[in-house]
Design an enzyme around this catalytic site. Structure first.
Site, PDB file in Angstrom:
ATOM      1  N   TYR A  51       0.820  -1.215   0.000  1.00 14.42           N
ATOM      2  CA  TYR A  51       0.000   0.000   0.000  1.00 14.42           C
ATOM      3  C   TYR A  51       0.854   1.264   0.000  1.00 14.42           C
ATOM      4  O   TYR A  51       0.335   2.356  -0.177  1.00 14.42           O
ATOM      5  CB  TYR A  51      -0.935   0.027   1.221  1.00 14.42           C
TER       6      TYR A  51
ATOM      7  N   LYS B  28       3.758 -15.321   1.452  1.00 12.19           N
ATOM      8  CA  LYS B  28       3.761 -16.206   0.279  1.00 12.19           C
ATOM      9  C   LYS B  28       5.217 -16.382  -0.145  1.00 12.19           C
ATOM     10  O   LYS B  28       5.633 -15.921  -1.223  1.00 12.19           O
ATOM     11  CB  LYS B  28       2.923 -15.593  -0.846  1.00 12.19           C
TER      12      LYS B  28
ATOM     13  N   ASP C 130      -2.401 -18.084   1.585  1.00 15.81           N
ATOM     14  CA  ASP C 130      -3.622 -18.637   0.973  1.00 15.81           C
ATOM     15  C   ASP C 130      -4.088 -19.875   1.750  1.00 15.81           C
ATOM     16  O   ASP C 130      -5.287 -20.043   1.995  1.00 15.81           O
ATOM     17  CB  ASP C 130      -3.415 -18.958  -0.525  1.00 15.81           C
TER      18      ASP C 130
ATOM     19  N   ASP D 248      -4.921  -7.204   5.862  1.00 14.18           N
ATOM     20  CA  ASP D 248      -6.165  -6.497   5.560  1.00 14.18           C
ATOM     21  C   ASP D 248      -7.270  -7.520   5.273  1.00 14.18           C
ATOM     22  O   ASP D 248      -8.360  -7.489   5.854  1.00 14.18           O
ATOM     23  CB  ASP D 248      -5.917  -5.599   4.332  1.00 14.18           C
TER      24      ASP D 248
ATOM     25  N   ASP E 145     -10.248  -9.079   8.170  1.00 12.98           N
ATOM     26  CA  ASP E 145     -11.678  -8.890   7.920  1.00 12.98           C
ATOM     27  C   ASP E 145     -12.395 -10.231   7.892  1.00 12.98           C
ATOM     28  O   ASP E 145     -13.496 -10.382   8.418  1.00 12.98           O
ATOM     29  CB  ASP E 145     -11.905  -8.177   6.572  1.00 12.98           C
TER      30      ASP E 145
END
Ligand code: NAD
Length: 368
Positions: free
Chosen positions: A142, A192, A225, A249, A253
Site C-alpha cells: 500500500y 507467500k 492462501d 487487511d 476482515d
C-alpha cells in the site's frame, strides 16, 4: 506515581454515543477498583472540521503523542462526503496513525458463546474462538514505490510495489511475540514465500527474531492462501497470526466476520515503546460512524468497550481488569441482553446503547 493518561477522541456519528458507555466503565474503574486515569477529551474527524476547519489540529496531534493511550470512537458521515480529500474526516484518523507510527494493528476475532449462531460457520467451529491477527500497518504494497498507472506501448499498466525492510518486519514480529507471551505463547506467521521474495525475507526475519529473542514462543509459518483456508476450516488452531499489510487487511476482515456483528469488534494499533516503556497506542472499534442509526440509541457499545479492555491489557498492564470487562460483556450476552444489531430471527426487545452499558456495569459490580 502519576495516573496513566488517556485521550478520548469520540469523533462523529455514533462515536460519542458508544464512548459515553466507555466513560461509565472508566468511572467504575476509579470508584470500584481504585484505578484512576487522567482523561482528556478532544475533537477528531468531522466535528473537528466543523470547529477548526481541519479534521485534526496540531494541538490535538501533540496531545495524542503525549498521552499513554488514545481511545477513538468513529469519524465521518454523509455531511462531510463532499469535502476536499485533504480535509475529509478520515484524514484525521490517518494522520494519527501515521504520525504516531502505529505499525502493528491488532484485530482480535473472539466469539462469545451466546453469539455463536451469528457466524456463517458451524457453531462448533467458532464457539469459544479467541485469536488475534497482527497486521503490519505502515509499509508493504500500500506504500511501496514505484506506484501508479502508466502507459506502456498501446495500453495502461497499473503498478504497486511490495517492499519490506528487515527492520519493518522485525518490529512487527516482535510485537506479535510480545503479544503471544501475554496469551498462549503461539505465533503463526503468514506470507507467500513460495512466490514472493518479500515473503522469503519476511519468513527469514521472523524466524531470526524468534530464535534470537523469543525462543520460548512456539512459531510456525504458513502460506497466506492456506492460512485463509485454515481460518475457515478450523480457526481455533491459531492464537496469534502475524502477517503483512495486504494479507492482514484481507485475513483480519475474514477472521472478524467469523464472529458476527460489526458492533462487537475492537482493535488496537501499536507503535514503538515510549520513554515509560508503554507502546504508542490507539484503540478504536472497527466500525464506522453508522449515520443510519446515529442519535437513536441503537448503537452497540460493545466494540468500543472491548477496545478499552484492550487498552487496559496492552497499554496499562491491567490484564486482570481487561479480563473482568470481557467477562462482564460475556455475561451480559449470555443473559440475553441484546442491542438491535444482535437480535436473531426469533426477535425480542432490543436494549438501548445506554442500557447495554448499564448492564455491563451491573455485571462488573457482580464480579467483585
Ligand atoms: P459503518 O461501520 O459506520 O456502518 C455499517 C453498518 O453497520 C451500518 O448499518 C451501521 O448501522 C452498522 N453498525 C456499525 N457500527 C454499529 C454499532 N456499533 N452498533 C450497531 N450497528 C452498527 O460503515 P459505513 O456505513 O460504511 O460508513 C459510515 C461512515 O463511517 C462513513 O463516513 C465512513 O467513511 C466512516 N467510517 C469510519 C471508520 C472509522 O472511524 N474507523 C471506519 C469505517 C467507516
Amino acid at each position: 506515581m502519576a495516573n496513566p493518561s488517556l485521550l478520548i477522541l469520540a469523533g462523529d456519528g455514533i462515536g460519542p454515543e458508544v464512548m459515553a458507555e466507555v466513560k461509565k466503565i472508566i468511572g467504575w474503574m476509579g470508584a470500584k477498583r481504585g484505578v484512576h486515569f487522567d482523561v482528556s477529551e478532544d475533537l477528531v474527524g468531522g466535528c473537528a472540521y466543523d470547529a477548526h476547519g481541519t479534521p485534526l489540529t496540531d494541538a490535538t496531534m501533540a496531545k495524542a503523542q503525549a498521552v499513554d493511550a488514545v481511545l477513538l470512537g468513529a469519524v465521518g458521515g454523509p455531511k462531510y462526503d463532499s469535502l476536499d480529500f485533504s480535509v475529509k474526516p478520515e484524514r484525521g484518523l490517518l494522520r494519527l496513525r501515521k504520525e504516531m507510527d502505529l505499525f502493528s494493528n491488532l484485530r482480535p476475532a473472539q466469539c462469545f458463546d451466546a453469539l455463536a449462531d451469528f457466524s456463517s460457520l458451524k457453531k462448533e467451529v467458532v464457539a469459544g474462538l479467541d485469536i488475534v491477527i497482527v497486521r503490519e500497518l505502515t509499509s508493504g504494497v500500500y506504500f511501496g514505490e514505484p506506484r501508479g498507472i502508466f502507459k506502456e506501448g498501446n495500453e495502461r499498466v497499473g503498478i504497486n510495489t511490495q517492499r519490506y525492510t528487515e527492520s519493518e518486519i522485525a518490529r512487527v514480529a516482535r510485537s506479535a511475540f510480545e503479544l503471544a507471551r501475554k496469551r498462549n505463547n503461539k505465533v503463526c506467521s503468514m506470507e507467500k514465500a513460495n512466490v514472493m521474495e518479500s515473503g522469503i525475507l519476511w519468513r527469514e526475519v521472523v524466524q531470526e527474531v524468534h530464535d534470537r529473542d523469543y525462543p520460548d514462543v512456539a512459531l510456525t509459518h504458513m502460506y497466506a492462501d492456506n492460512g485463509a483456508m485454515q481460518l475457515c476450516r478450523w480457526p481455533k488452531q491459531f492464537d496469534v497470526i502475524v502477517t503483512d499489510n495486504l494479507f492482514g487487511d484481507v485475513l483480519s476482515d475474514m477472521a472478524a466476520m467469523l464472529t458476527g456483528s460489526l458492533g462487537m469488534l475492537p482493535s488496537a494499533s501499536l507503535g514503538l515503546p515510549m520513554a515509560n516503556g508503554r507502546p504508542k497506542a490507539l484503540y478504536e472499534p472497527v466500525h464506522g460512524s453508522a449515520p443510519d442509526i446515529t442519535g437513536q440509541g441503537k448503537a452497540n457499545p460493545i466494540a468500543c468497550i472491548l477496545s478499552f479492555a484492550m487498552a487496559l491489557r496492552y497499554s496499562f498492564d491491567l490484564g486482570e481488569d481487561a479480563t473482568r470487562v470481557e467477562k462482564a460483556v460475556e455475561k451480559v450476552l449470555a443473559d440475553g441482553v441484546r442491542t438491535a444489531d444482535l437480535m436473531g430471527p426469533e426477535g425480542g426487545t432490543p436494549v438501548s446503547t445506554a442500557q447495554m452499558g448499564d448492564a455491563v456495569i451491573a455485571a462488573l459490580d457482580a464480579s467483585l
